[in-house]
Design a protein around this motif. Structure first.
Motif, PDB file in Angstrom:
ATOM      1  N   PHE A   6       0.871  -1.181   0.000  1.00 54.59           N
ATOM      2  CA  PHE A   6       0.000   0.000   0.000  1.00 54.59           C
ATOM      3  C   PHE A   6       0.902   1.223   0.000  1.00 54.59           C
ATOM      4  N   ILE A   7       0.899   1.978  -1.102  1.00 54.40           N
ATOM      5  CA  ILE A   7       1.731   3.174  -1.209  1.00 54.40           C
ATOM      6  C   ILE A   7       1.037   4.329  -0.502  1.00 54.40           C
ATOM      7  N   VAL A   8       1.747   4.878   0.469  1.00 55.13           N
ATOM      8  CA  VAL A   8       1.242   6.003   1.257  1.00 55.13           C
ATOM      9  C   VAL A   8       1.911   7.271   0.732  1.00 55.13           C
ATOM     10  N   LEU A   9       1.106   8.182   0.212  1.00 60.00           N
ATOM     11  CA  LEU A   9       1.616   9.456  -0.293  1.00 60.00           C
ATOM     12  C   LEU A   9       1.460  10.535   0.770  1.00 60.00           C
ATOM     13  N   PRO A  10       2.335  11.543   0.772  1.00 61.42           N
ATOM     14  CA  PRO A  10       2.160  12.654   1.720  1.00 61.42           C
ATOM     15  C   PRO A  10       0.770  13.275   1.545  1.00 61.42           C
ATOM     16  N   GLY A  11       0.097  13.534   2.649  1.00 60.16           N
ATOM     17  CA  GLY A  11      -1.250  14.104   2.596  1.00 60.16           C
ATOM     18  C   GLY A  11      -2.318  13.083   2.251  1.00 60.16           C
ATOM     19  N   PHE A  12      -2.014  11.786   2.472  1.00 65.56           N
ATOM     20  CA  PHE A  12      -3.001  10.751   2.148  1.00 65.56           C
ATOM     21  C   PHE A  12      -4.251  10.925   3.005  1.00 65.56           C
ATOM     22  N   GLN A  13      -5.344  10.433   2.503  1.00 67.20           N
ATOM     23  CA  GLN A  13      -6.603  10.511   3.233  1.00 67.20           C
ATOM     24  C   GLN A  13      -6.790   9.231   4.042  1.00 67.20           C
ATOM     25  N   MET A  14      -7.127   9.396   5.309  1.00 69.83           N
ATOM     26  CA  MET A  14      -7.259   8.266   6.230  1.00 69.83           C
ATOM     27  C   MET A  14      -8.234   7.207   5.715  1.00 69.83           C
ATOM     28  N   LEU A  15      -9.278   7.628   5.038  1.00 65.28           N
ATOM     29  CA  LEU A  15     -10.266   6.673   4.541  1.00 65.28           C
ATOM     30  C   LEU A  15      -9.636   5.665   3.586  1.00 65.28           C
ATOM     31  N   SER A  16      -8.621   6.084   2.827  1.00 69.29           N
ATOM     32  CA  SER A  16      -8.000   5.146   1.888  1.00 69.29           C
ATOM     33  C   SER A  16      -7.299   4.007   2.615  1.00 69.29           C
ATOM     34  N   VAL A  17      -6.752   4.252   3.792  1.00 72.80           N
ATOM     35  CA  VAL A  17      -6.062   3.210   4.557  1.00 72.80           C
ATOM     36  C   VAL A  17      -7.056   2.201   5.123  1.00 72.80           C
ATOM     37  N   SER A  18      -8.282   2.622   5.325  1.00 71.81           N
ATOM     38  CA  SER A  18      -9.285   1.703   5.883  1.00 71.81           C
ATOM     39  C   SER A  18      -9.527   0.507   4.976  1.00 71.81           C
ATOM     40  N   SER A  19      -9.206   0.637   3.694  1.00 67.35           N
ATOM     41  CA  SER A  19      -9.388  -0.491   2.772  1.00 67.35           C
ATOM     42  C   SER A  19      -8.509  -1.688   3.161  1.00 67.35           C
ATOM     43  N   LEU A  20      -7.453  -1.439   3.934  1.00 66.90           N
ATOM     44  CA  LEU A  20      -6.565  -2.525   4.352  1.00 66.90           C
ATOM     45  C   LEU A  20      -7.197  -3.429   5.408  1.00 66.90           C
ATOM     46  N   SER A  21      -8.267  -2.970   6.021  1.00 67.14           N
ATOM     47  CA  SER A  21      -8.901  -3.771   7.069  1.00 67.14           C
ATOM     48  C   SER A  21      -9.450  -5.091   6.537  1.00 67.14           C
ATOM     49  N   VAL A  22      -9.753  -5.179   5.238  1.00 61.90           N
ATOM     50  CA  VAL A  22     -10.248  -6.445   4.693  1.00 61.90           C
ATOM     51  C   VAL A  22      -9.196  -7.540   4.820  1.00 61.90           C
ATOM     52  N   PHE A  23      -7.918  -7.189   4.675  1.00 61.32           N
ATOM     53  CA  PHE A  23      -6.850  -8.176   4.812  1.00 61.32           C
ATOM     54  C   PHE A  23      -6.652  -8.562   6.271  1.00 61.32           C
ATOM     55  N   GLU A  24      -6.750  -7.580   7.154  1.00 60.22           N
ATOM     56  CA  GLU A  24      -6.658  -7.839   8.587  1.00 60.22           C
ATOM     57  C   GLU A  24      -7.765  -8.798   9.032  1.00 60.22           C
ATOM     58  N   LEU A  25      -8.997  -8.513   8.603  1.00 63.96           N
ATOM     59  CA  LEU A  25     -10.131  -9.352   8.995  1.00 63.96           C
ATOM     60  C   LEU A  25     -10.052 -10.742   8.373  1.00 63.96           C
ATOM     61  N   ALA A  26      -9.550 -10.831   7.141  1.00 62.13           N
ATOM     62  CA  ALA A  26      -9.385 -12.150   6.512  1.00 62.13           C
ATOM     63  C   ALA A  26      -8.382 -12.984   7.296  1.00 62.13           C
ATOM     64  N   ASN A  27      -7.260 -12.392   7.696  1.00 63.80           N
ATOM     65  CA  ASN A  27      -6.278 -13.117   8.512  1.00 63.80           C
ATOM     66  C   ASN A  27      -6.894 -13.588   9.818  1.00 63.80           C
ATOM     67  N   TRP A  28      -7.690 -12.726  10.429  1.00 64.73           N
ATOM     68  CA  TRP A  28      -8.338 -13.067  11.697  1.00 64.73           C
ATOM     69  C   TRP A  28      -9.329 -14.216  11.496  1.00 64.73           C
ATOM     70  N   GLU A  29     -10.129 -14.129  10.455  1.00 63.57           N
ATOM     71  CA  GLU A  29     -11.147 -15.156  10.192  1.00 63.57           C
ATOM     72  C   GLU A  29     -10.509 -16.508   9.878  1.00 63.57           C
ATOM     73  N   ILE A  30      -9.431 -16.498   9.098  1.00 62.35           N
ATOM     74  CA  ILE A  30      -8.747 -17.734   8.731  1.00 62.35           C
ATOM     75  C   ILE A  30      -7.962 -18.299   9.913  1.00 62.35           C
ATOM     76  N   GLY A  31      -7.533 -17.424  10.806  1.00 64.27           N
ATOM     77  CA  GLY A  31      -6.812 -17.865  11.995  1.00 64.27           C
ATOM     78  C   GLY A  31      -5.306 -17.927  11.837  1.00 64.27           C
ATOM     79  N   GLU A  32      -4.823 -17.421  10.722  1.00 60.64           N
ATOM     80  CA  GLU A  32      -3.383 -17.359  10.485  1.00 60.64           C
ATOM     81  C   GLU A  32      -3.104 -16.252   9.461  1.00 60.64           C
ATOM     82  N   PRO A  33      -1.861 -15.764   9.427  1.00 64.92           N
ATOM     83  CA  PRO A  33      -1.551 -14.688   8.479  1.00 64.92           C
ATOM     84  C   PRO A  33      -1.448 -15.193   7.042  1.00 64.92           C
TER      85      PRO A  33
END
Length: 96
Positions: A6-33
């Motif tokens: 995920f490329i973070v540019l200066p002045g990025f909008q916080m909402l764009s980072v929230s899209s990463l939560s799908v990967f976090e939740l998938a790891n949690w649901e599967i039970g492993e990274p």
């Protein structure tokens, strides 16, 4: 493990980072990274969002990613030639 960049540019909008939560939740649901998420920037280090919150990033390098995302920015010129070069390299387009 699937590498997510995920490329973070200066002045990025916080909402764009929230899209990463799908990967976090998938790891949690599967039970492993299954997904490894990497926050990237041209130089690495702390990058400030449009509201002033900083996030720690890793500098661009030669790693390959299965998925590459770019966060939006409100800063004119945030998409520098180095960022474009990195995107072209990672996506297989050398601009030749």
């Amino acid at each position: 493990m699937q590498r997510i960049g995920f490329i973070v540019l200066p002045g990025f909008q916080m909402l764009s980072v929230s899209s990463l939560s799908v990967f976090e939740l998938a790891n949690w649901e599967i039970g492993e990274p299954v997904y490894g998420v990497h926050l990237l920037s041209e130089t690495g280090g702390s990058i400030r969002s449009s509201v002033g919150i900083g996030v720690a990033t890793e500098p661009f390098d030669d790693r390959k990613f299965d998925t590459l995302m770019v966060g939006g920015s409100v800063v004119a010129g945030a998409l520098t030639p180095a960022v474009i070069k990195f995107l072209r390299r990672v996506c297989g387009d050398r601009g030749e």
